[in-house]
Design a protein around this motif. Structure first.
Motif, short mmCIF file in Angstrom:
data_model
loop_
_atom_site.label_atom_id
_atom_site.label_comp_id
_atom_site.label_asym_id
_atom_site.label_seq_id
_atom_site.Cartn_x
_atom_site.Cartn_y
_atom_site.Cartn_z
N ILE A 162 48.91 -5.26 15.38
CA ILE A 162 50.16 -5.58 16.42
C ILE A 162 49.41 -3.92 17.39
N GLY A 163 49.11 -4.43 18.70
CA GLY A 163 48.61 -3.05 19.47
C GLY A 163 49.69 -2.28 20.12
N PRO A 200 45.42 6.12 22.10
CA PRO A 200 45.79 4.96 23.10
C PRO A 200 44.66 4.28 22.77
N GLY A 201 43.82 4.53 21.52
CA GLY A 201 42.70 3.09 21.41
C GLY A 201 42.66 1.77 22.70
N ILE A 202 42.44 0.46 22.42
CA ILE A 202 41.77 0.14 23.44
C ILE A 202 42.09 -0.21 24.57
N TYR A 203 43.58 0.74 24.98
CA TYR A 203 44.37 1.00 26.13
C TYR A 203 43.91 1.99 27.01
N LYS A 204 43.19 2.58 26.36
CA LYS A 204 42.53 4.15 27.06
C LYS A 204 42.23 3.64 28.27
N GLY A 205 42.68 4.66 29.54
CA GLY A 205 41.75 4.79 30.53
C GLY A 205 42.24 2.88 31.34
N ALA A 244 50.88 4.45 17.83
CA ALA A 244 50.27 3.65 17.15
C ALA A 244 49.44 2.11 15.73
N ASP A 245 48.83 2.17 16.75
CA ASP A 245 48.42 0.45 16.67
C ASP A 245 48.68 0.17 15.00
N LEU A 246 49.71 -1.31 14.11
CA LEU A 246 49.02 -1.40 12.87
C LEU A 246 48.99 -2.68 12.26
N LEU A 247 48.75 -2.42 11.32
CA LEU A 247 47.41 -3.69 10.80
C LEU A 247 48.44 -4.42 9.45
#
Ligand SMILES: CC(C)(COP(=O)(O)OP(=O)(O)OC[C@H]1O[C@@H](n2cnc3c(N)ncnc32)[C@H](O)[C@@H]1OP(=O)(O)O)[C@@H](O)C(=O)NCCC(=O)NCCS
Length: 154
Positions: free
Chosen positions: A123-124, A146-151, A2-5
Motif C-alpha cells: 500500500i503505497g 518517499p520510496g517510488i514517489y521520490k522526485g 511509510a509504505d505498508l506491506l
C-alpha cells in the motif's frame, strides 16, 4: 507515511454481507466505463489519482474495482497500477463513507492481486494508516518514504 506491506497468503476471509445487504455491488470496472470513472475520480479526488486509474484501464483484466448502488458510482480502488503489486489509489465519495464500502473495495482488490499470483501487496504512501491496519496485519516498510514517489513532478 511509510509504505505498508500486506501478506496476501494470510489475507483474512472477508464477509461482503455488510455491503451486499445495503444493495452495494463491488465489481471490476468495464473498459467502456473508463471515461466516466476517470472523470469521477478527478472530480472527487485529484488529477494524480485519475492518471493512476487510467493505467488500471490500460491492461486486461482491468485493475479498477467499483462500488455501485443502483446506477450510482460510490467508490473505486485500483490494484497493480502504481507499481506491480501495489494497492491504490482508492476512495469513497464523501456522502457514502462509513458504510463499509472502502473496506469491501480494499479486500476485493487484494483478493484479485492474490489471484494474479502476488504473495504480497504494497500500500503505497497510505493516508489513513489505521483504516488499513484495522483488518489487515499490515506492517510498515522501513526506509520506504518517499520510496517510488521520490522526485515526482507536481
Ligand atoms: C479511506 C476511505 C477509502 C475509507 O472508506 P469508507 O467507506 O469510509 O471506510 P469503511 O466504512 O469501509 O471503514 C471500515 C472501517 O475502517 C474505519 N475507518 C474508515 N476510515 C478511516 C480512517 N480515515 N482512519 C481510521 N479508520 C477509518 C471505519 O471506522 C470502519 O470501522 P468499523 O468497521 O469499526 O465501522 C475513505 O475515507 C476515503 O475515500 N478517504 C479519502 C481518500 C483516501 O484517503 N484514500 C486512501 C488513500 S491511501
Amino acid at each position: 507515511m511509510a509504505d505498508l506491506l500486506v501478506r496476501l497468503y494470510d489475507l483474512p476471509e472477508y464477509d461482503y454481507g455488510r455491503t451486499t445487504s445495503q444493495g452495494v455491488t463491488i465489481r471490476r470496472a468495464l473498459p467502456l466505463e473508463r471515461g466516466l470513472v476517470c472523470d469521477w475520480v478527478e472530480a472527487h479526488f485529484s488529477r494524480i489519482w485519475r492518471s493512476e486509474t487510467e493505467v488500471g484501464f490500460s491492461h486486461q483484466p482491468v485493475g479498477v474495482w467499483l462500488a455501485i448502488e443502483g446506477e450510482r458510482l460510490l467508490g473505486f480502488a485500483c490494484g497493480d497500477v502504481t507499481a506491480r503489486g501495489f494497492f491504490g489509489p482508492t476512495g469513497v465519495g464523501e456522502a457514502a463513507r462509513g458504510r463499509g464500502i472502502g473496506e469491501a473495495l480494499l479486500f476485493k482488490t487484494l483478493e484479485d492481486l492474490r489471484a494474479k499470483g502476488f504473495a504480497y501487496a504494497v500500500i503505497g504512501d497510505p493516508g489513513p494508516v489505521e483504516f488499513y491496519k484495522k483488518k489487515l496485519d499490515a506492517m510498515e516498510i522501513p526506509h520506504s518514504k518517499p520510496g517510488i514517489y521520490k522526485g515526482m513532478l507536481r
